[in-house]
Design an enzyme around this catalytic site. Structure first.
Site, PDB file in Angstrom:
ATOM      1  N   GLY A  27      45.300  11.041  33.203  1.00  0.00           N
ATOM      2  CA  GLY A  27      45.475  12.425  32.635  1.00  0.00           C
ATOM      3  C   GLY A  27      45.475  12.464  31.287  1.00  0.00           C
ATOM      4  N   GLN A  29      48.116  11.635  28.878  1.00  0.00           N
ATOM      5  CA  GLN A  29      48.558  10.198  28.194  1.00  0.00           C
ATOM      6  C   GLN A  29      47.636   9.309  28.851  1.00  0.00           C
ATOM      7  OE1 GLN A  29      50.686   9.255  26.030  1.00  0.00           O
ATOM      8  NE2 GLN A  29      51.017  11.525  25.350  1.00  0.00           N
ATOM      9  N   ASP A  84      55.689  12.452  36.273  1.00  0.00           N
ATOM     10  CA  ASP A  84      57.245  12.001  36.637  1.00  0.00           C
ATOM     11  C   ASP A  84      57.488  12.325  37.903  1.00  0.00           C
ATOM     12  OD1 ASP A  84      57.468  11.032  33.622  1.00  0.00           O
ATOM     13  OD2 ASP A  84      57.532  13.195  33.288  1.00  0.00           O
ATOM     14  N   HIS A 109      57.538   7.954  29.201  1.00  0.00           N
ATOM     15  CA  HIS A 109      58.604   8.709  29.329  1.00  0.00           C
ATOM     16  C   HIS A 109      59.488   7.884  30.216  1.00  0.00           C
ATOM     17  CE1 HIS A 109      61.120  12.065  29.157  1.00  0.00           C
ATOM     18  NE2 HIS A 109      60.760  12.694  30.413  1.00  0.00           N
TER      19      HIS A 109
HETATM   20  N1  LIG Z   1      51.189  15.031  28.712  1.00  0.00           N
HETATM   21  C1  LIG Z   1      51.670  14.300  27.588  1.00  0.00           C
HETATM   22  O1  LIG Z   1      51.236  14.441  26.305  1.00  0.00           O
HETATM   23  C2  LIG Z   1      52.855  13.624  27.872  1.00  0.00           C
HETATM   24  C3  LIG Z   1      53.256  12.891  28.771  1.00  0.00           C
HETATM   25  N2  LIG Z   1      54.256  11.719  28.776  1.00  0.00           N
HETATM   26  C4  LIG Z   1      54.544  11.169  30.168  1.00  0.00           C
HETATM   27  O2  LIG Z   1      53.226  10.641  30.484  1.00  0.00           O
HETATM   28  C5  LIG Z   1      53.250  10.577  32.093  1.00  0.00           C
HETATM   29  C6  LIG Z   1      51.875  11.109  32.687  1.00  0.00           C
HETATM   30  O3  LIG Z   1      51.962  12.477  32.030  1.00  0.00           O
HETATM   31  P1  LIG Z   1      50.516  13.393  31.940  1.00  0.00           P
HETATM   32  O4  LIG Z   1      49.559  12.484  31.096  1.00  0.00           O
HETATM   33  O5  LIG Z   1      51.213  14.390  31.317  1.00  0.00           O
HETATM   34  O6  LIG Z   1      49.958  13.463  33.440  1.00  0.00           O
HETATM   35  P2  LIG Z   1      48.541  14.417  33.753  1.00  0.00           P
HETATM   36  O7  LIG Z   1      49.197  15.188  34.864  1.00  0.00           O
HETATM   37  O8  LIG Z   1      48.153  14.789  32.640  1.00  0.00           O
HETATM   38  O9  LIG Z   1      47.988  13.154  34.527  1.00  0.00           O
HETATM   39  C7  LIG Z   1      48.344  12.693  35.549  1.00  0.00           C
HETATM   40  C8  LIG Z   1      47.538  11.606  36.273  1.00  0.00           C
HETATM   41  O10 LIG Z   1      48.010  10.890  37.339  1.00  0.00           O
HETATM   42  C9  LIG Z   1      47.007  11.263  38.416  1.00  0.00           C
HETATM   43  N3  LIG Z   1      47.672  10.883  39.715  1.00  0.00           N
HETATM   44  C10 LIG Z   1      48.465  12.055  40.344  1.00  0.00           C
HETATM   45  N4  LIG Z   1      48.708  11.273  41.492  1.00  0.00           N
HETATM   46  C11 LIG Z   1      48.248  10.019  41.536  1.00  0.00           C
HETATM   47  C12 LIG Z   1      48.367   9.103  42.364  1.00  0.00           C
HETATM   48  N5  LIG Z   1      48.883   9.090  43.451  1.00  0.00           N
HETATM   49  N6  LIG Z   1      47.894   7.609  42.082  1.00  0.00           N
HETATM   50  C13 LIG Z   1      47.315   7.602  41.094  1.00  0.00           C
HETATM   51  N7  LIG Z   1      47.158   8.336  40.027  1.00  0.00           N
HETATM   52  C14 LIG Z   1      47.695   9.718  40.433  1.00  0.00           C
HETATM   53  C15 LIG Z   1      46.213  12.391  38.206  1.00  0.00           C
HETATM   54  O11 LIG Z   1      44.991  12.542  38.925  1.00  0.00           O
HETATM   55  P3  LIG Z   1      44.087  13.629  38.907  1.00  0.00           P
HETATM   56  O12 LIG Z   1      43.529  13.227  37.579  1.00  0.00           O
HETATM   57  O13 LIG Z   1      43.108  13.514  39.989  1.00  0.00           O
HETATM   58  O14 LIG Z   1      44.919  14.825  38.808  1.00  0.00           O
HETATM   59  C16 LIG Z   1      45.961  12.191  36.679  1.00  0.00           C
HETATM   60  O15 LIG Z   1      44.825  11.371  36.430  1.00  0.00           O
HETATM   61  C17 LIG Z   1      54.517  11.156  32.428  1.00  0.00           C
HETATM   62  O16 LIG Z   1      55.542  10.296  32.486  1.00  0.00           O
HETATM   63  C18 LIG Z   1      54.869  11.856  31.199  1.00  0.00           C
HETATM   64  O17 LIG Z   1      56.197  12.286  31.204  1.00  0.00           O
HETATM   65  C19 LIG Z   1      54.948  11.294  27.734  1.00  0.00           C
HETATM   66  C20 LIG Z   1      54.511  11.988  26.504  1.00  0.00           C
HETATM   67  C21 LIG Z   1      53.688  13.100  26.319  1.00  0.00           C
END
Ligand SMILES: NC(=O)C1=CN([C@@H]2O[C@H](COP(=O)(O)OP(=O)(O)OC[C@H]3O[C@@H](n4cnc5c(N)ncnc54)[C@H](OP(=O)(O)O)[C@@H]3O)[C@@H](O)[C@H]2O)C=CC1
Ligand SMILES: CC[C@](O)(C(C)=O)C(=O)O
Length: 348
Positions: A27, A29, A84, A109
């Site tokens: 996603g 990050q 998270d 995070h």
């Molecule tokens: N967004 C940001 O800029 C920031 C995020 N963070 C941290 O980074 C981490 C990720 O957040 P973020 O990038 O926003 O997340 P996103 O929601 O953007 O992406 C999450 C990813 O995880 C995938 N996913 C969901 N369920 C599963 C699973 N069961 N197995 C494997 N993959 C799975 C999703 O799949 P699919 O693509 O199919 O939806 C997606 O690719 C968190 O800890 C957040 O706090 C830290 C700093 C900033």
């Protein structure tokens, strides 16, 4: 003593060379870390669940995509980049059973570790590399030869090399180009939640919307209200980002500056600060984490209703129209349900 700020001269990629790095989730990050690390010459694989909408996107970008459990088995460093709230189920089912001695678990995070929504084994390194910016910016800055500043922290150092690994990762994703600061999981988690709720996302969007509504309800054109309360905010914040609040005040008119220093503190007054302090306590004592976990586990009804209310607000419609004449503003058409990684800055 002032805290050390690590830059490129303090960090190298040596400890990650010849290692397999798994990014679990592709996603915001996840895609940014994966692409930046790959462009830094490192060996990155992606772990996803079977029906992930990001599988195809990651494959098209040249990654080997595996089921999460297989990626964990194959990797030396495992970056948990799922939301998270999803971390506990992914971790317990597909990560923990394959976390053998000597592996490193990495987060961007500290939520899951600090609030103990998962239990990490004693024989792996547990580290944090948290870019201080949204994932899409982590990628676009890297592609532009720049970097987003970041934080590193070590929760568990079994190998004696955890700090080096974190610094190397920070270098690989571009953070040491800007500056990296060492912290701990608690401080990163609490300050990150505070910043995003009170100032950056929650505070800023509520301030913008309140200003917009006051002008529109008083009979002023929504376009005027949009320019004053949203569009120009970026230009003012850019100046603060470049040279601080004092630098911003150097560029604005004296009339604006007088209004700034005399009226601003009456709007964001002591009562607002009191509520900020109260929210800090709610975050520190874990009440926010509990509330958010419960909301997720019970289907996000309230969250989804508030999301919809925000998306339907008049400011969004006016903004879409006004931005369409400014070709230099990235016109991102957000498609409901699309992979976060489908909005990606191309490889170098
Ligand atoms: N967004 C940001 O800029 C920031 C995020 N963070 C941290 O980074 C981490 C990720 O957040 P973020 O990038 O926003 O997340 P996103 O929601 O953007 O992406 C999450 C990813 O995880 C995938 N996913 C969901 N369920 C599963 C699973 N069961 N197995 C494997 N993959 C799975 C999703 O799949 P699919 O693509 O199919 O939806 C997606 O690719 C968190 O800890 C957040 O706090 C830290 C700093 C900033
Ligand atoms: C400001 C939001 C953030 O904390 C971030 C981009 O750093 C997040 O978790 O998305």
């Amino acid at each position: 003593m002032a805290a050390k700020i690590y830059t490129n001269k303090d960090a190298n990629l040596t400890s990650l060379k010849k290692k397999t790095l798994a990014v679990i989730g592709f996603g915001s990050q996840g895609h940014a870390h994966a692409l930046n690390l790959k462009d830094s010459g490192l060996n990155v694989i992606i772990g996803l669940y079977k029906k992930s909408k990001s599988r195809e996107v990651a494959q098209k970008l040249g990654f080997e995509v595996m089921d999460t459990a297989d990626a964990v088995k194959a990797a030396d460093v495992i970056f948990v980049a799922t939301p998270d709230t999803v971390i506990p189920e992914v971790y317990n089912k597909d990560i923990a059973p394959h976390l053998t001695k000597g592996k490193t678990l990495l987060f961007s995070h500290g939520f899951a570790v600090h609030f103990k929504t998962i239990e990490v084994p004693e024989d792996v390194d547990v580290i944090l590399v948290a870019p201080k910016g949204p994932g899409h910016t982590v990628r676009s800055q890297f592609v532009d030869g720049k970097g987003v500043p970041g934080l590193i922290a070590v929760h568990q150092d079994v190998s004696g090399k955890a700090h080096k690994t974190a610094l190397a990762w920070a270098r690989g994703v571009g953070c040491t180009r800007a500056g990296v600061f060492e912290t701990n999981f608690r401080e990163e988690t609490v300050t990150d939640l505070f910043g995003e709720q009170v100032v950056l996302c929650g505070g800023a969007s509520a301030l913008v919307k309140a200003g917009f509504e006051v002008l529109v309800e008083a009979g002023y054109q929504p376009e005027m209200a949009y320019f004053e309360c949203l569009h120009e905010l970026k230009l003012i914040v850019d100046l603060m980002n470049e040279s601080g609040i004092a630098g911003m005040r150097f560029s604005i008119s004296e009339t604006a500056e007088y209004g700034d220093v005399t009226v601003g503190p009456k709007i964001i007054d002591a009562s607002v600060k009191k509520r900020m302090e109260k929210q800090l306590k709610v975050i520190e004592d874990g009440k926010f984490a509990k509330e958010w976990t419960k909301e997720y586990e019970t289907g996000c009804k309230n969250f989804n209703a508030l999301r919809k209310e925000g998306a339907d607000h008049q400011i969004e419609k006016v903004g879409e129209k006004l931005r369409s004449t400014m070709s230099w503003i990235k016109q991102t058409k957000l498609k409901k349900g699309a992979s976060q990684a489908s909005y990606v800055s191309s490889s170098k």
